[in-house]
Design a protein around this motif. Structure first.
Motif, PDB file in Angstrom:
ATOM      1  N   ARG B  60       0.829  -1.197   0.000  1.00  0.00           N
ATOM      2  CA  ARG B  60       0.000   0.000   0.000  1.00  0.00           C
ATOM      3  C   ARG B  60       0.875   1.263   0.000  1.00  0.00           C
ATOM      4  O   ARG B  60       0.626   2.202  -0.733  1.00  0.00           O
ATOM      5  CB  ARG B  60      -0.890  -0.021   1.246  1.00  0.00           C
ATOM      6  N   ASN B  63       2.385   1.591  -3.351  1.00  0.00           N
ATOM      7  CA  ASN B  63       1.385   2.117  -4.295  1.00  0.00           C
ATOM      8  C   ASN B  63       1.200   3.622  -4.112  1.00  0.00           C
ATOM      9  O   ASN B  63       1.107   4.375  -5.087  1.00  0.00           O
ATOM     10  CB  ASN B  63       0.035   1.430  -4.079  1.00  0.00           C
ATOM     11  N   ALA B  64       1.122   3.998  -2.804  1.00  0.00           N
ATOM     12  CA  ALA B  64       0.944   5.432  -2.522  1.00  0.00           C
ATOM     13  C   ALA B  64       2.086   6.226  -3.138  1.00  0.00           C
ATOM     14  O   ALA B  64       1.870   7.250  -3.786  1.00  0.00           O
ATOM     15  CB  ALA B  64       0.881   5.669  -1.015  1.00  0.00           C
ATOM     16  N   GLN B  65       3.309   5.712  -2.922  1.00  0.00           N
ATOM     17  CA  GLN B  65       4.472   6.437  -3.457  1.00  0.00           C
ATOM     18  C   GLN B  65       4.432   6.496  -4.981  1.00  0.00           C
ATOM     19  O   GLN B  65       4.771   7.508  -5.585  1.00  0.00           O
ATOM     20  CB  GLN B  65       5.788   5.775  -2.998  1.00  0.00           C
ATOM     21  N   VAL B  67       1.734   6.400  -6.865  1.00  0.00           N
ATOM     22  CA  VAL B  67       0.682   7.343  -7.266  1.00  0.00           C
ATOM     23  C   VAL B  67       1.194   8.774  -7.134  1.00  0.00           C
ATOM     24  O   VAL B  67       1.082   9.584  -8.057  1.00  0.00           O
ATOM     25  CB  VAL B  67      -0.584   7.150  -6.394  1.00  0.00           C
ATOM     26  N   ILE B  68       1.794   9.059  -5.966  1.00  0.00           N
ATOM     27  CA  ILE B  68       2.279  10.424  -5.720  1.00  0.00           C
ATOM     28  C   ILE B  68       3.335  10.792  -6.757  1.00  0.00           C
ATOM     29  O   ILE B  68       3.299  11.869  -7.355  1.00  0.00           O
ATOM     30  CB  ILE B  68       2.838  10.551  -4.282  1.00  0.00           C
ATOM     31  N   THR B  70       3.824   9.563  -9.701  1.00  0.00           N
ATOM     32  CA  THR B  70       3.275   9.710 -11.047  1.00  0.00           C
ATOM     33  C   THR B  70       2.558  11.052 -11.199  1.00  0.00           C
ATOM     34  O   THR B  70       2.706  11.739 -12.211  1.00  0.00           O
ATOM     35  CB  THR B  70       2.275   8.566 -11.338  1.00  0.00           C
ATOM     36  N   ILE B  71       1.799  11.403 -10.152  1.00  0.00           N
ATOM     37  CA  ILE B  71       1.077  12.679 -10.237  1.00  0.00           C
ATOM     38  C   ILE B  71       2.055  13.841 -10.238  1.00  0.00           C
ATOM     39  O   ILE B  71       1.884  14.817 -10.988  1.00  0.00           O
ATOM     40  CB  ILE B  71       0.046  12.774  -9.094  1.00  0.00           C
ATOM     41  N   HIS B  74       3.365  14.142 -13.622  1.00  0.00           N
ATOM     42  CA  HIS B  74       2.381  14.800 -14.501  1.00  0.00           C
ATOM     43  C   HIS B  74       2.455  16.306 -14.329  1.00  0.00           C
ATOM     44  O   HIS B  74       2.450  17.059 -15.290  1.00  0.00           O
ATOM     45  CB  HIS B  74       0.962  14.331 -14.144  1.00  0.00           C
ATOM     46  N   LYS B  75       2.509  16.720 -13.032  1.00  0.00           N
ATOM     47  CA  LYS B  75       2.545  18.164 -12.755  1.00  0.00           C
ATOM     48  C   LYS B  75       3.785  18.779 -13.381  1.00  0.00           C
ATOM     49  O   LYS B  75       3.718  19.848 -14.005  1.00  0.00           O
ATOM     50  CB  LYS B  75       2.576  18.415 -11.234  1.00  0.00           C
ATOM     51  N   GLU B  78       3.508  19.074 -17.000  1.00  0.00           N
ATOM     52  CA  GLU B  78       2.608  20.184 -17.338  1.00  0.00           C
ATOM     53  C   GLU B  78       3.318  21.522 -17.219  1.00  0.00           C
ATOM     54  O   GLU B  78       3.184  22.394 -18.075  1.00  0.00           O
ATOM     55  CB  GLU B  78       1.431  20.189 -16.361  1.00  0.00           C
TER      56      GLU B  78
END
Lengths: 140, 517
Positions: B60, B63-65, B67-68, B70-71, B74-75, B78
């Protein structure tokens, strides 16, 4: 007619339309059910990160959605969102929350794929969600 | 009982008992073994459960790491994309107005030319320059000037089609591309529309600003086949429009090029004129209107051009201002005038004030006061015999800084005059505060004052104001006895113009002074 909308959109819109009078309550129910499932997979931090990003993106359409961090208390996690939704007309609140959910699930789908996202939504929102999206997948 | 018979029976029994014990022990052993296995299994199951919870927790967290991360990625992507887009925009647009810049205009012009070549169509390039924008910048400051440029840009955008391009070339110059026209008259209509739109007042920083523009037009293919030529020819035509009285447009004509070349030639030879000592000073008397005597003189520069003869300031001063040569020329004029005034005094001629025009570039130079003091020392001219003539635009731009310099000049004993008064933008409050000795009414009002009641009113008002502020008032460009009579009736102090005397060389002026006229 061919559409590029993901099946999640119709599902979210349908779920949001089920309680036309209590939009904020219905919205928060959906978020809490989904949060439980997603936190069990990616933890609180992962969920918070996804949520913050979704709010940031949805703010471009609905600037009144705040990007403040989620409450640390589990039962108050979406208190701020609820307050904001209650401050809008039901139609605006429904539209904004639909966009927010769609954005959130969209990011999730980008990360883990559409089928797995659909399964998680099925677990969160009941079989109805899973089957309807699955059917729609087949019609896609 | 038979012992023998009983003996084997007992043995059997004993053996059976031992076997039973053995079996029991085995059974007990077996039983104990079963218990051990189960315990091990339970223990193992417990351990597995514990390990599984840990793994889930770790998964978990992982996964959290993910997700963070990856986001965040993305930022970042951008942000990089936004920065790239902004850079791209900056590279092709003018920061002040947001209009396409020179680079983008050249690109679009090249594309439009390629299309026009293929389709056999015409296109137009309009080169626009705002009239007297420099005055606004100088008098009201760059902030107001910048806002005016933004306002003009917005209005220009409203004058053209979506397919047209308006660019800012820099300063107050704009180039418009009309990529598809049927007749040159279409370009004229656009130019006319632009001039009318710009002419409406611009409300900026509580000022109602009026601005005109001059537009030069070149047409493909008649006036040029490539972007550079078309822009150059439109620019040349724009200068022609300015010469034709400004706030108008002009189509390019081939003979304009000759005039443009002449201008470039002037700039090149101006640079050599100082070294070759080709400048000369002429002196025009200032007359006391009541007594008719000379009370001062104004030193005016002329250029003794080796090929073109004696040139008036209008033929070279604007070019000298554009290329910065006005600074050394102005300093030469100041030094020469001071030396000449002192020479007249040494020759026993009447002591009168000599006036010198001071350009914005000289006035704002960091060493202006220092140079002035050194020049006065060198020439041994007392400061009270020197008057500096400054335009309103020089005084009003950055008035606080001007105030400080003006007071230093006044403390030194140098007199100060506002030249071309009425043509610029003056703050009356500063006019009262500045240590000004003289107001010079611009000749455009004097020329018309006996024919145009509005000009007469302005001249009367300036004279009254000068009197109230205890400043001398002098009328420039006096050419007729009728004008003198009007000025006397209004109690104007002094006059200057052809009626009293044209500018003359030093020797001729010495004769006038000697004669005491």
């Amino acid at each position: 007619m061919e559409t590029r909308d993901p099946p999640r959109r119709q599902l979210i819109e349908r779920l949001m339309a089920q309680h036309p009078e209590k939009v904020a309550d219905a919205a928060i129910d959906l978020w809490e059910q989904m949060a439980t499932q997603i936190i069990s997979i990616v933890g609180e931090d992962g969920f918070n990160s996804l949520y913050a990003r979704s709010v940031f993106l949805a703010q471009q359409t609905f600037p009144w959605l705040t990007a403040s961090s989620l409450s640390q208390q589990t039962d108050q996690r979406f208190a701020e969102l609820k307050k904001r939704l209650e401050g809008q007309t039901p139609s605006q609140a429904r539209e904004a929350n639909s966009l927010l959910l769609l954005t959130f699930t969209g990011i999730l789908a980008e990360l883990i794929g559409e089928p797995l996202t659909t399964r998680i939504l099925g677990s969160a929102w009941g079989d109805d969600a899973s089957t309807s999206t699955s059917k729609e997948f087949k019609h896609e | 009982m038979d012992d023998k018979a009983a003996g084997p029976g007992r043995e059997k029994l004993a053996a059976a008992r031992e076997e039973a014990v053995g079996l029991r022990e085995k059974a007990a052993d077996a039983c104990a073994g079963t218990v051990d296995t189960r315990e091990r299994e339970i223990r193992a199951a417990g351990m597995t459960q514990g390990a599984s919870d840990d793994q889930i927790s770790m998964l978990r967290q992982a996964n959290a790491q993910l997700v963070i991360a990856t986001i965040e990625a993305h930022k970042l992507a951008e942000q990089v994309q936004t920065a790239k887009t902004e850079l791209e925009h900056l590279a092709h647009h003018d920061v002040l107005t947001g209009l396409p810049n020179r680079t983008l205009m050249n690109d679009r012009l090249a594309q439009a030319l390629a299309l026009a070549r293929r389709s056999g169509k015409q296109l137009a390039v309009l080169f626009m320059d705002l009239d007297r924008f420099k005055h606004i910048n100088d008098s009201l400051g760059h902030t107001v000037g910048d806002q005016l440029l933004q306002s003009v840009s917005q209005r220009l955008l409203g004058c053209v089609r979506q397919s047209d391009t308006i660019s800012r070339q820099g300063g107050d110059e704009f180039v418009t591309l009309l990529p598809d026209i049927d007749h040159p008259e279409d370009a004229a209509l656009s130019a006319q529309k632009m001039l009318m739109t710009i002419a409406l007042p611009h409300l900026i920083d509580q000022h109602d600003l009026h601005i005109g523009a001059s537009i030069g037009i070149s047409i493909y293919p008649e006036d040029g086949l490539d972007a550079e030529t078309l822009i150059k020819h439109a620019d040349t035509a724009m200068f022609h429009a300015k010469d034709n009285g400004r706030n108008t447009y002009a189509f390019f004509e081939q003979d304009m090029t000759a005039r443009a070349i002449a201008r470039q030639s002037i700039e090149a030879s101006l640079r050599l004129a100082l070294e070759r000592q080709e400048f000369v000073l002429y002196y025009q008397p200032k007359i006391n209107l009541l007594s008719g005597t000379i009370v001062g003189i104004e030193a005016l520069v002329r250029w003794q051009h080796p090929q073109r003869g004696l040139l008036e300031p209008a033929e070279f001063v604007p070019i000298a201002e554009d290329c910065g040569l006005i600074l050394p020329i102005g300093r030469w004029v100041l030094r020469e005038a001071c030396l000449q005034a002192r020479a007249w005094q040494d020759a026993g001629l009447p002591l009168i004030t000599i006036a010198v025009n001071t350009s914005a570039l000289e006035f704002r130079a960091g060493d202006f006061l220092e140079y002035l003091r050194a020049t006065l020392d060198e020439s041994r001219l007392e400061p009270c015999y020197l008057e500096l003539e400054l335009t309103e635009s020089i005084l009003m731009r950055d008035a606080a800084s001007a105030d400080s310099v003006l007071h230093s000049l006044a403390d030194l004993g140098v007199k100060l005059a506002v030249d071309d008064f009425g043509t610029g933008y003056s703050s009356l409050s500063y006019l009262r505060q500045f240590p000004i000795n003289t107001l010079k009414i611009d000749q455009s009002f004097v020329n018309e004052m006996t024919r145009n009641p509005d000009d007469a009113t302005i001249v009367s008002a300036v004279i009254s104001m000068g009197k109230s502020l205890r400043q001398r008032v002098i009328a420039e460009g006096v050419e007729t006895a009728e004008q003198v009579a009007f000025l006397l009736a209004q109690h104007c102090d002094e006059g200057q113009g052809y009626f009293f005397g044209r500018p003359v060389g030093a020797a001729a002026l010495a004769i006038l002074l000697q004669a005491g006229i």
